[in-house]
Design a protein around this motif. Structure first.
Motif, PDB file in Angstrom:
ATOM      1  N   ASP A  94      40.691  26.498  27.782  1.00 34.58           N
ATOM      2  CA  ASP A  94      41.492  27.398  28.613  1.00 34.58           C
ATOM      3  C   ASP A  94      42.720  27.889  27.858  1.00 34.58           C
ATOM      4  O   ASP A  94      43.094  29.065  27.930  1.00 34.58           O
ATOM      5  CB  ASP A  94      41.925  26.688  29.895  1.00 34.58           C
ATOM      6  N   LEU A  95      43.367  26.969  27.133  1.00 31.98           N
ATOM      7  CA  LEU A  95      44.564  27.339  26.372  1.00 31.98           C
ATOM      8  C   LEU A  95      44.238  28.400  25.318  1.00 31.98           C
ATOM      9  O   LEU A  95      45.026  29.310  25.076  1.00 31.98           O
ATOM     10  CB  LEU A  95      45.159  26.091  25.709  1.00 31.98           C
ATOM     11  N   LEU A  96      43.052  28.268  24.714  1.00 33.79           N
ATOM     12  CA  LEU A  96      42.634  29.214  23.670  1.00 33.79           C
ATOM     13  C   LEU A  96      41.922  30.435  24.245  1.00 33.79           C
ATOM     14  O   LEU A  96      41.454  31.295  23.495  1.00 33.79           O
ATOM     15  CB  LEU A  96      41.720  28.502  22.664  1.00 33.79           C
ATOM     16  N   ARG A  97      41.793  30.459  25.597  1.00 29.73           N
ATOM     17  CA  ARG A  97      41.134  31.566  26.286  1.00 29.73           C
ATOM     18  C   ARG A  97      39.685  31.733  25.819  1.00 29.73           C
ATOM     19  O   ARG A  97      39.196  32.840  25.589  1.00 29.73           O
ATOM     20  CB  ARG A  97      41.914  32.860  26.105  1.00 29.73           C
ATOM     21  N   VAL A 103      30.513  20.415  33.990  1.00 29.56           N
ATOM     22  CA  VAL A 103      29.908  19.114  34.240  1.00 29.56           C
ATOM     23  C   VAL A 103      30.106  18.209  33.044  1.00 29.56           C
ATOM     24  O   VAL A 103      29.843  18.597  31.908  1.00 29.56           O
ATOM     25  CB  VAL A 103      28.390  19.246  34.523  1.00 29.56           C
ATOM     26  N   VAL A 104      30.579  17.001  33.282  1.00 26.52           N
ATOM     27  CA  VAL A 104      30.608  15.952  32.270  1.00 26.52           C
ATOM     28  C   VAL A 104      29.490  14.988  32.611  1.00 26.52           C
ATOM     29  O   VAL A 104      29.538  14.318  33.635  1.00 26.52           O
ATOM     30  CB  VAL A 104      31.956  15.208  32.243  1.00 26.52           C
ATOM     31  N   GLU A 105      28.476  14.932  31.764  1.00 27.96           N
ATOM     32  CA  GLU A 105      27.337  14.068  32.044  1.00 27.96           C
ATOM     33  C   GLU A 105      27.709  12.624  31.731  1.00 27.96           C
ATOM     34  O   GLU A 105      28.085  12.292  30.608  1.00 27.96           O
ATOM     35  CB  GLU A 105      26.133  14.493  31.196  1.00 27.96           C
ATOM     36  N   ARG A 159      34.335  28.221  28.998  1.00 29.58           N
ATOM     37  CA  ARG A 159      34.014  26.814  29.200  1.00 29.58           C
ATOM     38  C   ARG A 159      32.517  26.582  28.952  1.00 29.58           C
ATOM     39  O   ARG A 159      31.697  27.453  29.233  1.00 29.58           O
ATOM     40  CB  ARG A 159      34.366  26.396  30.624  1.00 29.58           C
ATOM     41  N   ARG A 160      32.191  25.393  28.442  1.00 31.68           N
ATOM     42  CA  ARG A 160      30.796  25.075  28.156  1.00 31.68           C
ATOM     43  C   ARG A 160      30.484  23.662  28.632  1.00 31.68           C
ATOM     44  O   ARG A 160      31.359  22.811  28.716  1.00 31.68           O
ATOM     45  CB  ARG A 160      30.522  25.189  26.645  1.00 31.68           C
ATOM     46  N   LEU A 187      38.590  10.897  27.388  1.00 34.05           N
ATOM     47  CA  LEU A 187      39.130  12.231  27.120  1.00 34.05           C
ATOM     48  C   LEU A 187      38.315  13.290  27.844  1.00 34.05           C
ATOM     49  O   LEU A 187      38.855  14.287  28.339  1.00 34.05           O
ATOM     50  CB  LEU A 187      39.144  12.494  25.617  1.00 34.05           C
ATOM     51  N   ALA A 188      36.995  13.065  27.914  1.00 32.34           N
ATOM     52  CA  ALA A 188      36.143  14.014  28.634  1.00 32.34           C
ATOM     53  C   ALA A 188      36.445  14.000  30.125  1.00 32.34           C
ATOM     54  O   ALA A 188      36.510  15.051  30.779  1.00 32.34           O
ATOM     55  CB  ALA A 188      34.675  13.676  28.392  1.00 32.34           C
ATOM     56  N   ARG A 189      36.647  12.802  30.671  1.00 28.98           N
ATOM     57  CA  ARG A 189      36.950  12.693  32.097  1.00 28.98           C
ATOM     58  C   ARG A 189      38.281  13.388  32.439  1.00 28.98           C
ATOM     59  O   ARG A 189      38.454  13.939  33.522  1.00 28.98           O
ATOM     60  CB  ARG A 189      37.010  11.220  32.514  1.00 28.98           C
ATOM     61  N   GLN A 190      39.200  13.345  31.495  1.00 32.93           N
ATOM     62  CA  GLN A 190      40.495  14.005  31.704  1.00 32.93           C
ATOM     63  C   GLN A 190      40.439  15.499  31.380  1.00 32.93           C
ATOM     64  O   GLN A 190      41.449  16.191  31.448  1.00 32.93           O
ATOM     65  CB  GLN A 190      41.568  13.327  30.856  1.00 32.93           C
ATOM     66  N   GLU A 191      39.251  15.953  31.000  1.00 34.64           N
ATOM     67  CA  GLU A 191      39.010  17.373  30.721  1.00 34.64           C
ATOM     68  C   GLU A 191      39.900  17.921  29.607  1.00 34.64           C
ATOM     69  O   GLU A 191      40.398  19.051  29.671  1.00 34.64           O
ATOM     70  CB  GLU A 191      39.180  18.211  31.990  1.00 34.64           C
TER      71      GLU A 191
END
Length: 303
Positions: free
Chosen positions: A30-33, A2-4, A36-37, A19-23
Motif C-alpha cells: 500500500d505504501l508503494l502503491r 488472504v494469509v493461508e 495487493r497479492r 509478520l504475515a498476520r500483521q500484514e
C-alpha cells in the motif's frame, strides 16, 4: 487479501508468519502503491527449513592461489552453499593453498575431501599445485569441478599424464612448449594491452547432446559469463577427445571450447572456461555446482 495458515511446529516459521498476520507485506504494498497479492509462504518456508536444518553434509576442497584472502573466492563459497541447500546438505570447506600441494602429499592434504573444486586465477604461481589437485581428483575418482584456470589445469594434467606430453602447458606459463594445449587465439596475438585480449561478459555455450553438462543444464544452449585471456587450443582437441577428455560445450560455431568432461569411468569430472558462480542464486543453485555437491554426497556415502 488472504494469509493461508500453515500447519507447522518449527520455530523458524514463527517470525515470517507473525509478520504475515500483521500484514507487513500488505502495508508495504500500500505504501508503494502496488497491487495487493495473495501470500503463499509454503515454498519459501520449505526452502528456509532446508537452509537451517540440512540432513546431510559433505566436504568440498577449494584449491586456490588466493586462499589467504578471505573474500577472494566469496562467489565460489556462496555458490557451493546454494548447491548445498538444493541437496539438503551442509557444505564444509577445506581451503587449500595450491602451493602447499607442490611439496606436500595430496593424499594427506585432500584426504577429507568429498569433492574438489579448482577455481580461476592469473599467472603461473600455484599452477603446479592445482595440476596435482586435478590429478588426485581424476585418479582417485573424486568429484571435480574446474573453473576457468581450473579447467585449463585439468586439460594440462590430462595431456601430461594420460597422453604423455610432459611439456604440455599453457603459453601463459611456457611460451615455448611444443604442446600448447592452452593458448591465445590467433586474433589475440597482436594485442599488447592485456585487457584487450580478454574475453569478457556473456557468451553462448552449446552442449553436446547426451553429455553430463547437457543433462545438468536441461537445455541445449545457455549463456555464461567470462573473464579470461587464454583458451583451449583447438589444435589438440581431437587427440584429447580420443584419449577421453571431450569438449562437450562449445561456442555455437564450434570454435571455442567452453566445457570439457572426462568420459571414462568417473563420477563427476567437469571443467568450464566460464564462471558459473556468478549466475548461482540461493534458491536456484547453478547446475554445475549442484552436480558437484550431489556427486560429493554420493562419494561420501560410498566411503
Amino acid at each position: 487479501y488472504v494469509v493461508e495458515e500453515l500447519d507447522v511446529q518449527n520455530s523458524i516459521y514463527e517470525v515470517p508468519l507473525e509478520l504475515a498476520r500483521q500484514e507487513l507485506d500488505v502495508k508495504t504494498l500500500d505504501l508503494l502503491r502496488l497491487d495487493r497479492r495473495t501470500l503463499d509462504l509454503a515454498d519459501y518456508l520449505a526452502w528456509l527449513d532446508g537452509v537451517l536444518h540440512p540432513t546431510r553434509e559433505c566436504t568440498i576442497a577449494v584449491v586456490g592461489k588466493y586462499i589467504k584472502h578471505q573474500d577472494a573466492y566469496k562467489s565460489i563459497y556462496e555458490a557451493l552453499n546454494h548447491a548445498g541447500i538444493a541437496n539438503n546438505a551442509k557444505i564444509r570447506f577445506l581451503k587449500v593453498e595450491a602451493e602447499e600441494l607442490e611439496k606436500g602429499d595430496p593424499a594427506r592434504i585432500l584426504k577429507e575431501a568429498d569433492g574438489i573444486l579448482v577455481p580461476g586465477g592469473f599467472g603461473g604461481r600455484g599452477v603446479p599445485g592445482k595440476v596435482r589437485a586435478v590429478e588426485y581428483a581424476r585418479t582417485r575418482k573424486i568429484p571435480f569441478l574446474g573453473i576457468c584456470l581450473g579447467m585449463q589445469c585439468a586439460v594440462i594434467e590430462f595431456a601430461r599424464n594420460v597422453l604423455g606430453w610432459q611439456d604440455a602447458n599453457s603459453t601463459e606459463f611456457d611460451p615455448d612448449t611444443a604442446h600448447a594445449v592452452i593458448d591465445l587465439m590467433a586474433g589475440q596475438r597482436g594485442v599488447t594491452e592485456k585487457g584487450g585480449t580478454m574475453r569478457l561478459g556473456s557468451y553462448p555455450c552449446r552442449f553436446r547432446p547426451g553429455s553430463r553438462s547437457a543433462e545438468l543444464y536441461g537445455v541445449s544452449e545457455t549463456g555464461e559469463r567470462h573473464r579470461h585471456r587464454y583458451e583451449f587450443n583447438p589444435a589438440f582437441r581431437a587427440r584429447l577427445a580420443e584419449a577421453g577428455l571431450a569438449a562437450t560445450g562449445t561456442s555455437p560455431d564450434d570454435r571455442l571450447v567452453e566445457v570439457v568432461e572426462l568420459e571414462a569411468d568417473h563420477p563427476y569430472f567437469i571443467g568450464c572456461q566460464f564462471h558459473p558462480e556468478f549466475k548461482s542464486r540461493p534458491r536456484k543453485a547453478h547446475p554445475l555446482f549442484n552436480g558437484l555437491v550431489a556427486a560429493a554426497l554420493q562419494h561420501r556415502q560410498g566411503r
